[in-house]
Design a protein around this motif. Sequence first.
Motif, PDB file in Angstrom:
ATOM      1  N   GLU A 145       0.853  -1.181   0.000  1.00 30.18           N
ATOM      2  CA  GLU A 145       0.000   0.000   0.000  1.00 30.18           C
ATOM      3  C   GLU A 145       0.899   1.244   0.000  1.00 30.18           C
ATOM      4  N   ASP A 151       1.137   4.853   1.175  1.00 26.27           N
ATOM      5  CA  ASP A 151       0.537   5.865   2.048  1.00 26.27           C
ATOM      6  C   ASP A 151       1.639   6.647   2.750  1.00 26.27           C
ATOM      7  N   MET A 152       1.291   7.306   3.834  1.00 28.65           N
ATOM      8  CA  MET A 152       2.253   8.142   4.554  1.00 28.65           C
ATOM      9  C   MET A 152       3.422   7.313   5.121  1.00 28.65           C
ATOM     10  N   ALA A 153       3.155   6.035   5.387  1.00 29.20           N
ATOM     11  CA  ALA A 153       4.200   5.182   5.966  1.00 29.20           C
ATOM     12  C   ALA A 153       5.181   4.700   4.902  1.00 29.20           C
ATOM     13  N   ARG A 200       9.292   7.481  -2.976  1.00 33.40           N
ATOM     14  CA  ARG A 200       9.770   8.792  -3.427  1.00 33.40           C
ATOM     15  C   ARG A 200      11.306   8.788  -3.545  1.00 33.40           C
ATOM     16  N   PHE A 220      -4.018  -0.177  -2.630  1.00 33.90           N
ATOM     17  CA  PHE A 220      -4.422   1.048  -1.927  1.00 33.90           C
ATOM     18  C   PHE A 220      -3.383   2.142  -2.137  1.00 33.90           C
ATOM     19  N   VAL A 221      -3.856   3.315  -2.540  1.00 35.48           N
ATOM     20  CA  VAL A 221      -3.020   4.521  -2.620  1.00 35.48           C
ATOM     21  C   VAL A 221      -3.841   5.647  -2.022  1.00 35.48           C
ATOM     22  N   ASP A 222      -3.280   6.383  -1.075  1.00 35.26           N
ATOM     23  CA  ASP A 222      -4.026   7.533  -0.557  1.00 35.26           C
ATOM     24  C   ASP A 222      -3.411   8.821  -1.088  1.00 35.26           C
ATOM     25  N   SER A 223      -3.822   9.955  -0.529  1.00 42.11           N
ATOM     26  CA  SER A 223      -3.375  11.223  -1.113  1.00 42.11           C
ATOM     27  C   SER A 223      -1.874  11.427  -0.943  1.00 42.11           C
ATOM     28  N   THR A 224      -1.284  10.815   0.090  1.00 40.22           N
ATOM     29  CA  THR A 224       0.173  10.906   0.240  1.00 40.22           C
ATOM     30  C   THR A 224       0.849  10.151  -0.899  1.00 40.22           C
ATOM     31  N   LEU A 235      -0.479   9.609  -3.772  1.00 39.96           N
ATOM     32  CA  LEU A 235      -0.746  10.420  -4.957  1.00 39.96           C
ATOM     33  C   LEU A 235       0.319  11.517  -5.097  1.00 39.96           C
TER      34      LEU A 235
END
Lengths: 151, 103
Positions: B20, B22-24, B30, B53-57, B59
């Motif tokens: 996934e 996300d922020m973690a 990156r 799952f991909v959240d706004s982080t 993105l």
Amino acid sequence: MTSGITLEIPAKAEYLSLVRAVVVSAAALDPAVEDQRLEDLRLAVSEATTNAIRSHANLGSEERITIRCGLTDDRIEVEVQDRGPGFNPEKLEPAGPLDQPGRLSYEGGFGIPLMRVLADEIKINSADEGTTVQLVVYTPPATDSPSAPSP
Amino acid sequence: MLGITEEFHNNWVTLQINGEIDMATGPELRQRIVQYVQDGHMNIVLDLTNVDFVDSTGLGVLIGGLKRTRSHGGDLRCIGLTEPLKEMFKLTGLDTVLTQEDK
């Protein structure tokens, strides 16, 4: 009838997947909830919890974030409460569409707009001592059990 | 925890991602993209077949990667999007700027 759970987590990103899993598992206890709505809830809760974790950046690790998830006959309610410095949700400026010139230079600005699209209701109460985000996803009415066959 | 395996073909590097975003886990992806561009690999394909799952982080990481590769004359593309990811890309408008291809 209301049932629900409460989670308290340290403000650390590695707890995000746990929060998503627990909230979605709790919501899935209602068999009437469609998979797409569970996905909406998964993303909306992740956004709210991510913002809460970010808000704790300058607080001690003892300060916890609280996530409550309640199920009623017609809705799933999730509340994410942090103790970070608040903000004025009315003053958030929309980041604009991604194909707008220069928009790619800013990587953020999606969290709250996404929550607004994904949840059926959203309330943000923010003050100096913390922020509470309430997300509501409507659920279809439970189908009645089949009536007894006529004699 | 994000699993990333790399494969080089012509002047493209394909990253197969498992997990996934996300922020973690986003910062790790990156950093990998930054490193590839620094090493001269400006054309990157993200295979998201095993990402559910991909959240706004996440993105934000994709947008950052897109900006970074294009500013060096390359590109960043995504393949293997699951239905929830396609929906998320559409909701945010990412589908208007980022090339998505079926595998």
